[in-house]
Design an enzyme around this catalytic site. Structure first.
Site, short mmCIF file in Angstrom:
data_model
loop_
_atom_site.label_atom_id
_atom_site.label_comp_id
_atom_site.label_asym_id
_atom_site.label_seq_id
_atom_site.Cartn_x
_atom_site.Cartn_y
_atom_site.Cartn_z
N GLY A 5 0.87 -1.18 0.00
CA GLY A 5 0.00 0.00 0.00
C GLY A 5 0.90 1.22 0.00
N PHE A 42 -8.07 -3.01 -4.08
CA PHE A 42 -8.67 -1.67 -3.86
C PHE A 42 -8.63 -0.80 -5.12
CE2 PHE A 42 -7.05 -1.57 0.89
CZ PHE A 42 -7.98 -2.55 1.23
N ARG A 44 -2.84 14.23 -7.74
CA ARG A 44 -3.12 14.60 -6.33
C ARG A 44 -3.88 15.91 -6.19
NH1 ARG A 44 2.22 11.73 -4.10
NH2 ARG A 44 1.22 9.71 -3.77
N ILE A 69 -23.02 20.93 13.39
CA ILE A 69 -23.96 22.06 13.30
C ILE A 69 -25.39 21.55 13.08
CG2 ILE A 69 -24.64 24.01 11.81
CD1 ILE A 69 -21.63 24.74 11.74
N GLY A 123 -26.46 18.89 14.39
CA GLY A 123 -26.85 18.16 15.60
C GLY A 123 -27.27 16.74 15.26
N GLU A 140 -4.47 7.63 -2.84
CA GLU A 140 -3.41 8.37 -3.55
C GLU A 140 -2.31 8.82 -2.57
OE1 GLU A 140 -4.03 10.77 -6.85
OE2 GLU A 140 -5.79 9.66 -7.52
C1 LIG Z 1 -11.66 3.24 -1.64
C2 LIG Z 1 -10.25 3.08 -2.09
C3 LIG Z 1 -9.92 3.27 -3.42
C4 LIG Z 1 -8.61 3.09 -3.87
N1 LIG Z 1 -8.32 3.21 -5.21
C5 LIG Z 1 -7.07 2.85 -5.66
C6 LIG Z 1 -6.80 2.79 -7.06
O1 LIG Z 1 -7.64 3.13 -7.91
N2 LIG Z 1 -5.57 2.38 -7.45
C7 LIG Z 1 -4.59 2.00 -6.56
O2 LIG Z 1 -3.52 1.61 -7.00
N3 LIG Z 1 -4.84 2.05 -5.22
C8 LIG Z 1 -6.04 2.45 -4.76
N4 LIG Z 1 -6.30 2.48 -3.40
C9 LIG Z 1 -5.24 2.13 -2.45
C10 LIG Z 1 -4.74 3.31 -1.64
O3 LIG Z 1 -3.94 4.16 -2.41
C11 LIG Z 1 -4.03 2.74 -0.40
O4 LIG Z 1 -5.05 2.21 0.43
C12 LIG Z 1 -3.20 3.78 0.34
O5 LIG Z 1 -2.07 4.12 -0.42
C13 LIG Z 1 -2.77 3.31 1.71
O6 LIG Z 1 -2.23 2.02 1.65
P1 LIG Z 1 -2.77 0.89 2.67
O7 LIG Z 1 -4.24 0.91 2.62
O8 LIG Z 1 -2.09 -0.39 2.34
O9 LIG Z 1 -2.32 1.41 4.07
P2 LIG Z 1 -0.95 1.05 4.82
O10 LIG Z 1 0.20 1.32 3.92
O11 LIG Z 1 -1.06 -0.31 5.42
O12 LIG Z 1 -0.93 2.14 5.97
C14 LIG Z 1 -1.64 1.99 7.17
C15 LIG Z 1 -1.36 3.21 8.04
O13 LIG Z 1 0.05 3.28 8.32
C16 LIG Z 1 0.54 4.55 7.94
N5 LIG Z 1 1.88 4.42 7.37
C17 LIG Z 1 2.34 3.44 6.54
N6 LIG Z 1 3.60 3.69 6.20
C18 LIG Z 1 3.95 4.85 6.78
C19 LIG Z 1 5.14 5.63 6.81
N7 LIG Z 1 6.24 5.25 6.14
N8 LIG Z 1 5.13 6.78 7.52
C20 LIG Z 1 4.04 7.17 8.21
N9 LIG Z 1 2.90 6.46 8.23
C21 LIG Z 1 2.85 5.32 7.54
C22 LIG Z 1 -0.42 5.07 6.86
O14 LIG Z 1 -0.42 6.46 6.75
C23 LIG Z 1 -1.74 4.54 7.37
O15 LIG Z 1 -2.26 5.42 8.33
C24 LIG Z 1 -7.60 2.72 -2.94
C25 LIG Z 1 -7.93 2.54 -1.59
C26 LIG Z 1 -9.22 2.70 -1.16
C27 LIG Z 1 -9.53 2.47 0.29
#
Ligand SMILES: Cc1cc2nc3c(=O)[nH]c(=O)nc-3n(C[C@H](O)[C@H](O)[C@H](O)COP(=O)(O)OP(=O)(O)OC[C@H]3O[C@@H](n4cnc5c(N)ncnc54)[C@H](O)[C@@H]3O)c2cc1C
Length: 385
Positions: free
Chosen positions: A130, A155, A242, A337, A339, A363
């Site tokens: 991710g 996702f 973005r 707001i 409620g 993203e």
């Molecule tokens: C509804 C939806 C639509 C999406 N659409 C697409 C799409 O069209 N194409 C695509 O490719 N992807 C898509 N995604 C994927 C999306 O980009 C990822 O979910 C996102 O990048 C976060 O990755 P993760 O969910 O694996 O979270 P994780 O990487 O597991 O992160 C979990 C938490 O840990 C934190 N974290 C992780 N690493 C760090 C770090 N180094 N420093 C600080 N904090 C960190 C994150 O901020 C987060 O709070 C989609 C996701 C959703 C939920």
């Protein structure tokens, strides 16, 4: 605030507003409730030429830039963040093709995307990759005349509905992040199927689905750019998209602010509208101020991109993180707001609050986006360039 948009931008904005208010508003709650993909509305947007906005004129588009795209996404999001992201993800899927595709690839796919005949999607994320996108496991193994793809993407917005997928896969896993490539995979290619359809908190009319590749063969002409450029293409594509997530956040927050103002003016407590209470007025004032600051940043970054800036990673990241954190706060305050009524599905603000949440996650989760901003900042020792 007056942003002195040019004539094309004003036309694009009012066209998107018209489609949003006349076509999307009457069905947004139902589509959200049923978690139904908005195919009829995609058709309406195609008929209104909204799908052409971000496609170059040479390929039957209207040649709009990042700001034009942001204006459309903002107006659609003001009414429904879910329908807006189905539109926005279509642009995301097309961006790699537009910026790195060959003439043959652009000629083959872009006119269909411009006409709204085929939707696109962008697939980077996997279950083990991710935020750590470089950890993707999907492989595209070189073979005679093409690539053999194996792996699963998770996702993916527009998954299952789109016909054209830009995917990032490892063509040379030994090279790590320099061993990835961007490839086009069309729906109905043997070996390409769809897995789990996600049930989500918000943006519920959008489709989010797994893409499964099992010995899926694509011809070599489906590579975008060249082998090894996959992550560069992905990162630069996300830099360009973005501000669009920022625009989605601005639109959602605008819808929530309007709903909160309307409600505050008509809700009577203690014999007066709650809008006469200073505590409520100050909340509204802060919501409006933060919203306008986010809009100004999103537009400024979009204009920078359209003016031909070479590097805008930091600015695009700032627009995304600032606008999306703002949207979460503004929609939460809008619910406050209203409620108890704000918590009910009879009013749109609970949906807006649910829809806003995802903008802080996809993203690039906002913590990870902050890492990007800090890295760029430290590289140039905090100096203004
Ligand atoms: C509804 C939806 C639509 C999406 N659409 C697409 C799409 O069209 N194409 C695509 O490719 N992807 C898509 N995604 C994927 C999306 O980009 C990822 O979910 C996102 O990048 C976060 O990755 P993760 O969910 O694996 O979270 P994780 O990487 O597991 O992160 C979990 C938490 O840990 C934190 N974290 C992780 N690493 C760090 C770090 N180094 N420093 C600080 N904090 C960190 C994150 O901020 C987060 O709070 C989609 C996701 C959703 C939920």
């Amino acid at each position: 605030m007056e942003y002195f948009l040019n004539e094309q931008q004003k036309t694009v904005k009012s066209l998107a507003r018209m489609v949003a208010e006349q076509r999307i508003l009457p069905v947004r709650a139902e589509l959200d409730e049923k978690e139904e993909f908005p195919w009829d509305l995609i058709g309406e947007m195609a008929n209104s030429d909204l799908m052409r906005i971000f496609i170059p004129e040479k390929y039957e588009g209207l040649g709009g830039g990042c700001l034009d795209l942001c204006l459309v996404v903002e107006e659609l999001s003001r009414v429904c963040g879910g329908i807006a992201i189905s539109y926005g993800a279509n642009a995301l899927g097309a961006l790699a093709l537009i910026n790195y595709g060959t003439e043959e690839q652009k000629g083959k796919y872009l006119p269909d995307i411009a006409a709204g005949r085929r939707l696109t999607a962008f697939a980077l994320t996997e279950s083990t990759a991710g935020s750590d996108a470089a950890n993707i496991r999907t492989v595209a193994t070189r073979e005679k005349g093409g690539y053999l793809i194996n792996g699963t993407k998770q996702f993916i917005t527009n998954g299952g509905e789109a016909e054209i997928y830009t995917i990032i896969a490892m063509t040379d896993p030994a090279k790590g992040s320099r061993g990835a490539s961007a490839l086009i995979v069309e729906k109905n290619t043997p070996g390409f199927s769809f897995g789990k359809k996600e049930k989500k908190m918000g943006i519920r009319s959008s489709a989010t689905r797994e893409l499964i590749f099992r010995d899926c063969r694509v011809p070599e002409e489906n590579i975008i750019g060249r082998e090894g450029l996959g992550f560069i293409i992905a990162i630069r594509t996300l830099d360009r998209s973005r501000p669009g997530v920022g625009a989605q956040a601005v639109g959602i927050a605008q819808g929530a602010l309007e709903a909160a103002v309307d409600y505050a003016r008509q809700r009577i407590q203690f014999g007066h509208p709650i809008s006469s209470i200073q505590a409520v007025q100050h909340m509204l004032a802060d919501m409006a101020t933060e919203l306008e600051a986010a809009r100004a940043l999103v537009y400024a970054v979009a204009k920078t991109i359209d003016a031909g800036a070479k590097s805008f990673t930091e600015e695009a990241a700032m627009a995304k993180v600032f606008a999306t954190d703002m949207a979460m706060k503004v929609t939460t305050d809008a619910v406050q707001i209203l409620g108890g009524a704000g918590y009910m599905r009879d009013y749109p603000v609970e949906k807006m609050m649910r829809d806003a949440k995802i903008t802080q996650i996809y993203e690039g989760a906002n913590q990870v986006i902050r890492n990007t901003i800090a890295l760029e900042l430290l590289k140039r020792k905090g100096r203004q360039e």
